[in-house]
Write a protein that holds these residues in place. Structure first.
Motif, mmCIF file in Angstrom:
data_model
loop_
_atom_site.group_PDB
_atom_site.id
_atom_site.type_symbol
_atom_site.label_atom_id
_atom_site.label_comp_id
_atom_site.label_asym_id
_atom_site.label_seq_id
_atom_site.Cartn_x
_atom_site.Cartn_y
_atom_site.Cartn_z
ATOM 1 N N LEU A 1 0.859 -1.187 0.000
ATOM 2 C CA LEU A 1 0.000 0.000 0.000
ATOM 3 C C LEU A 1 0.890 1.231 0.000
ATOM 4 C CD1 LEU A 1 -2.664 -1.089 2.645
ATOM 5 C CD2 LEU A 1 -3.040 -0.883 0.174
ATOM 6 N N GLN A 2 0.403 2.299 -0.619
ATOM 7 C CA GLN A 2 1.176 3.535 -0.630
ATOM 8 C C GLN A 2 1.207 4.143 0.770
ATOM 9 O OE1 GLN A 2 2.902 4.696 -3.240
ATOM 10 N NE2 GLN A 2 2.240 2.874 -4.395
ATOM 11 N N ASN A 3 2.341 4.641 1.155
ATOM 12 C CA ASN A 3 2.465 5.268 2.471
ATOM 13 C C ASN A 3 1.715 6.605 2.513
ATOM 14 O OD1 ASN A 3 4.122 3.322 3.731
ATOM 15 N ND2 ASN A 3 5.911 4.111 2.647
ATOM 16 N N PRO A 4 1.083 6.920 3.642
ATOM 17 C CA PRO A 4 0.370 8.199 3.747
ATOM 18 C C PRO A 4 1.344 9.349 4.002
ATOM 19 C CG PRO A 4 0.220 7.007 5.808
ATOM 20 C CD PRO A 4 0.940 6.104 4.852
ATOM 21 N N SER A 5 0.838 10.557 3.865
ATOM 22 C CA SER A 5 1.626 11.743 4.187
ATOM 23 C C SER A 5 0.868 12.584 5.212
ATOM 24 C CB SER A 5 1.909 12.565 2.927
ATOM 25 O OG SER A 5 0.696 12.978 2.311
ATOM 26 N N ILE A 6 1.596 13.248 6.077
ATOM 27 C CA ILE A 6 0.990 14.131 7.080
ATOM 28 C C ILE A 6 1.158 15.572 6.615
ATOM 29 C CG2 ILE A 6 1.118 14.928 9.465
ATOM 30 C CD1 ILE A 6 2.061 12.161 10.251
ATOM 31 N N ASP A 7 0.036 16.309 6.592
ATOM 32 C CA ASP A 7 0.039 17.673 6.088
ATOM 33 C C ASP A 7 -0.324 18.636 7.214
ATOM 34 O OD1 ASP A 7 0.270 16.491 3.455
ATOM 35 O OD2 ASP A 7 -1.878 16.074 3.603
ATOM 36 N N THR A 8 0.239 19.816 7.161
ATOM 37 C CA THR A 8 -0.136 20.867 8.109
ATOM 38 C C THR A 8 -0.111 22.213 7.405
ATOM 39 O OG1 THR A 8 0.341 21.843 10.262
ATOM 40 C CG2 THR A 8 2.235 21.193 8.931
ATOM 41 N N TYR A 9 -0.987 23.079 7.889
ATOM 42 C CA TYR A 9 -1.072 24.427 7.314
ATOM 43 C C TYR A 9 -1.162 25.394 8.481
ATOM 44 C CZ TYR A 9 -2.697 28.270 4.348
ATOM 45 O OH TYR A 9 -2.827 29.463 3.685
ATOM 46 N N TRP A 10 -0.181 26.260 8.607
ATOM 47 C CA TRP A 10 -0.084 27.141 9.771
ATOM 48 C C TRP A 10 -0.054 28.595 9.305
ATOM 49 C CZ3 TRP A 10 -0.567 25.968 14.781
ATOM 50 C CH2 TRP A 10 -0.202 26.933 15.731
ATOM 51 N N ASN A 11 -1.032 29.410 9.799
ATOM 52 C CA ASN A 11 -1.135 30.811 9.415
ATOM 53 C C ASN A 11 -0.296 31.677 10.337
ATOM 54 O OD1 ASN A 11 -3.205 30.498 7.318
ATOM 55 N ND2 ASN A 11 -4.458 29.794 9.042
ATOM 56 N N GLN B 1 -3.802 10.224 1.818
ATOM 57 C CA GLN B 1 -3.539 8.832 1.429
ATOM 58 C C GLN B 1 -3.836 8.661 -0.056
ATOM 59 O OE1 GLN B 1 -2.401 5.966 3.274
ATOM 60 N NE2 GLN B 1 -2.226 5.270 1.151
ATOM 61 N N LEU B 2 -2.856 8.130 -0.794
ATOM 62 C CA LEU B 2 -3.062 7.826 -2.210
ATOM 63 C C LEU B 2 -3.581 6.394 -2.327
ATOM 64 C CD1 LEU B 2 -2.683 8.665 -5.211
ATOM 65 C CD2 LEU B 2 -0.416 7.594 -5.090
ATOM 66 N N VAL B 3 -4.701 6.210 -3.001
ATOM 67 C CA VAL B 3 -5.306 4.888 -3.200
ATOM 68 C C VAL B 3 -5.179 4.519 -4.672
ATOM 69 C CG1 VAL B 3 -7.394 3.491 -3.021
ATOM 70 C CG2 VAL B 3 -6.924 5.272 -1.309
ATOM 71 N N GLU B 4 -4.383 3.473 -4.955
ATOM 72 C CA GLU B 4 -4.221 3.014 -6.338
ATOM 73 C C GLU B 4 -5.427 2.183 -6.752
ATOM 74 O OE1 GLU B 4 0.387 2.329 -7.216
ATOM 75 O OE2 GLU B 4 -0.348 1.089 -5.570
ATOM 76 N N LEU B 5 -5.877 2.370 -7.955
ATOM 77 C CA LEU B 5 -7.025 1.641 -8.475
ATOM 78 C C LEU B 5 -6.569 0.638 -9.534
ATOM 79 C CD1 LEU B 5 -9.603 4.588 -8.859
ATOM 80 C CD2 LEU B 5 -9.314 3.012 -6.928
ATOM 81 N N PHE B 6 -6.893 -0.641 -9.345
ATOM 82 C CA PHE B 6 -6.653 -1.715 -10.330
ATOM 83 C C PHE B 6 -5.179 -1.869 -10.695
ATOM 84 C CE2 PHE B 6 -10.807 0.300 -11.261
ATOM 85 C CZ PHE B 6 -11.630 -0.726 -10.816
ATOM 86 N N LYS B 7 -4.289 -1.634 -9.733
ATOM 87 C CA LYS B 7 -2.861 -1.764 -10.033
ATOM 88 C C LYS B 7 -2.172 -2.826 -9.175
ATOM 89 C CE LYS B 7 -2.282 3.032 -11.585
ATOM 90 N NZ LYS B 7 -3.698 3.413 -11.457
ATOM 91 N N ARG B 8 -2.486 -2.856 -7.885
ATOM 92 C CA ARG B 8 -1.786 -3.757 -6.974
ATOM 93 C C ARG B 8 -1.932 -5.221 -7.357
ATOM 94 N NH1 ARG B 8 -4.280 -3.308 -1.804
ATOM 95 N NH2 ARG B 8 -2.777 -4.891 -1.117
ATOM 96 N N LYS B 9 -3.142 -5.628 -7.731
ATOM 97 C CA LYS B 9 -3.353 -7.051 -8.002
ATOM 98 C C LYS B 9 -2.551 -7.513 -9.220
ATOM 99 C CE LYS B 9 -7.558 -6.574 -10.819
ATOM 100 N NZ LYS B 9 -8.972 -7.012 -10.972
ATOM 101 N N ALA C 1 0.817 -2.134 -17.241
ATOM 102 C CA ALA C 1 0.978 -0.950 -18.094
ATOM 103 C C ALA C 1 -0.372 -0.326 -18.442
ATOM 104 C CB ALA C 1 1.732 -1.338 -19.365
ATOM 105 N N THR C 2 -1.358 -1.157 -18.735
ATOM 106 C CA THR C 2 -2.689 -0.646 -19.079
ATOM 107 C C THR C 2 -3.355 0.031 -17.881
ATOM 108 O OG1 THR C 2 -2.936 -2.436 -20.697
ATOM 109 C CG2 THR C 2 -4.930 -1.272 -20.052
ATOM 110 N N SER C 3 -3.126 -0.521 -16.699
ATOM 111 C CA SER C 3 -3.762 0.047 -15.503
ATOM 112 C C SER C 3 -3.236 1.432 -15.160
ATOM 113 C CB SER C 3 -3.580 -0.897 -14.313
ATOM 114 O OG SER C 3 -2.212 -0.950 -13.925
ATOM 115 N N GLN C 4 -2.100 1.822 -15.749
ATOM 116 C CA GLN C 4 -1.588 3.162 -15.499
ATOM 117 C C GLN C 4 -2.522 4.245 -16.038
ATOM 118 O OE1 GLN C 4 1.249 3.690 -13.615
ATOM 119 N NE2 GLN C 4 1.073 1.462 -13.368
ATOM 120 N N ARG C 5 -3.373 3.865 -16.969
ATOM 121 C CA ARG C 5 -4.338 4.825 -17.516
ATOM 122 C C ARG C 5 -5.503 5.093 -16.566
ATOM 123 N NH1 ARG C 5 -4.923 3.034 -23.925
ATOM 124 N NH2 ARG C 5 -2.967 4.025 -24.625
ATOM 125 N N VAL C 6 -5.656 4.245 -15.558
ATOM 126 C CA VAL C 6 -6.730 4.444 -14.583
ATOM 127 C C VAL C 6 -6.242 5.437 -13.528
ATOM 128 C CG1 VAL C 6 -8.238 3.356 -12.893
ATOM 129 C CG2 VAL C 6 -7.558 2.103 -14.963
#
Length: 432
Positions: free
Chosen positions: A64-74, A90-98, A268-273
């Motif tokens: 699974l892709q690792n998540p990232s922590i974001d912050t925004y400080w004014n 969190q980035l969720v890949e579609l139809f690629k991992r399998k 390679a084809t799933s990269q289009r998704v």
């Protein structure tokens, strides 16, 4: 005097070292040689590591892709009325991992088949080297027997010459024949050392092992060299071909490589998704920047489509993946053609080797022994001349050596036949 003592000491040390070297040579059966080889092979250890690497690649492909922590400080007046945020994306890949996982699994299976093939090929190399060593010893033994026979003839000729029943030419001819076989014997003994070195080299060990089977004697059972009797029946070629299609490692590897290529096309084809990027978190406004004079807080959530195939749609990767499938299919077809051609050749050579060997054992050996015995007796009785005896002796030697070569050829053809079927013993063909 000191020089003589030093020379004697050097000779003693040399003899002692040679004796120690001889004692270090251990005679082993062919089964023991196979175990030593597979236990000590660096190449097999490397193949095992490749299998472990491929196994770990499956887990990596299914990640699974690792998540990232974001912050925004004014900061400052610009932050007035704007919230501070902290959240996770969190980035969720579609139809690629399998597809990646299936491709990695197929690659892992290729590694396993390659490791099994290397193990099998090493065993065949050891068996072949073992046979070559026994063959070298058998040739030397045959020449030793001939040397003894010619020595007896040489003594007989010289005795007859002394008695006035043979000419000086006969003595010269007898000496020439004896010296000729001695040169052949010296070459044969050198071949034994070379074959022994090659045998140990294949096993990845120090050159300290020797074959416990000394020669291709008639009382040595073929089973000791893991070979069936030349009198036994072979399965039909069609049955052998069917067995080869099931067992040949090159065909199984080529088939798995097609699976890898097909899964790579799906990757390679799933990269289009497009992938989905999900983000969520906590936001708040401290009293100083809220604009309402009080602390405000809440949560947020969002989603985005990323990696949209608009500017680049992965067409080159997809085309190359399709071409890789064609290459893998062509490789499989070539492997099939080579398997049929090589198996046909190996089968015919084995049949021919069996026929030749049986021809020697059924008639040539006994007939030549009888002929040699009779010829020697006739010469002793003065019924034939030395030239006739030498010619018959040379013919006898040729037949004996020919028999040794025929035995070696039969063993070698059997091993080559097993290589083409990719099985280790005839028992695997018994159920056909």
């Amino acid at each position: 005097m000191k020089l003589k003592i030093l020379l004697a000491l050097l000779i003693t040390l040399t003899i002692g070292a040679n004796a120690l070297a001889i004692e270090d040579i251990k005679k082993i059966t062919i089964e023991e040689a196979l175990k030593i080889a597979t236990d000590n092979s660096i190449e097999l250890d490397t193949q095992k590591l490749n299998v472990e690497i491929a196994k770990n690649t499956i887990k990596a492909a299914n990640r699974l892709q690792n998540p990232s922590i974001d912050t925004y400080w004014n900061m400052g007046e610009a932050g007035s009325g704007n919230p501070h945020t902290i959240g996770i994306t969190q980035l969720v890949e579609l139809f690629k991992r399998k597809h990646r996982k299936k491709s990695a699994i197929a690659s892992y299976e290729v590694s396993e088949e390659s490791a099994r093939y290397k193990n099998f090929d090493l065993k065949m190399d050891v068996r072949e080297a073992y046979i070559n060593l026994v063959n070298a010893k058998s040739i030397a033994e045959s020449l030793e027997i001939e040397e003894k026979s010619l020595s007896e003839i040489n003594k007989l000729v010289k005795q007859r010459y002394k008695n006035g029943n043979a000419t000086e030419t006969d003595v010269i001819q007898a000496d020439i024949s004896l010296n000729h076989v001695r040169t052949q014997l010296n070459t044969a003994r050198t071949s034994i050392m070379s074959a022994r070195f090659q045998f140990n080299s294949i096993m990845d060990t120090d050159p300290i092992y020797d074959s416990i089977v000394m020669t291709f004697d008639e009382d040595v059972n073929f089973d000791k060299l893991l070979t069936p009797s030349p009198k036994s029946e072979l399965p039909s070629f069609n049955d052998i071909l069917a067995l080869a299609e099931q067992h040949r490692y090159d065909l199984k590897i080529a088939q798995k490589e097609i699976e890898v290529a097909k899964n790579n096309l799906k990757i390679a084809t799933s990269q289009r998704v497009p992938d989905v990027e999900i983000t969520a978190g906590y936001l708040y406004q401290p009293i100083g920047v809220s604009g309402e004079g009080r602390f405000l807080n809440g949560a947020y959530a969002g989603a985005s489509l990323v990696n949209l195939p608009i500017l680049y749609n992965y067409s080159p990767e997809i085309k190359n993946a399709k071409l890789e499938i064609e290459k893998a299919q062509l490789k499989y077809a070539a492997a099939q053609n080579n398997a049929f051609a090589n198996l046909s050749s190996a089968y015919e050579k084995l049949i021919n080797a069996r026929v030749n060997l049986n021809y020697y054992t059924d008639s040539l050996i006994e007939d030549s022994k009888t002929m040699m015995k009779t010829s020697k007796k006739n010469y002793e009785e003065g019924k034939t001349d030395l030239t006739s005896l030498i010619v018959i002796e040379q013919s006898y030697r040729s037949i004996i050596l020919g028999y040794t070569y025929a035995l070696s050829q039969y063993y070698s053809c059997w091993i080559n036949f097993l290589r083409e079927v990719d099985v280790e013993s005839l028992e695997q063909t018994a159920n056909l």
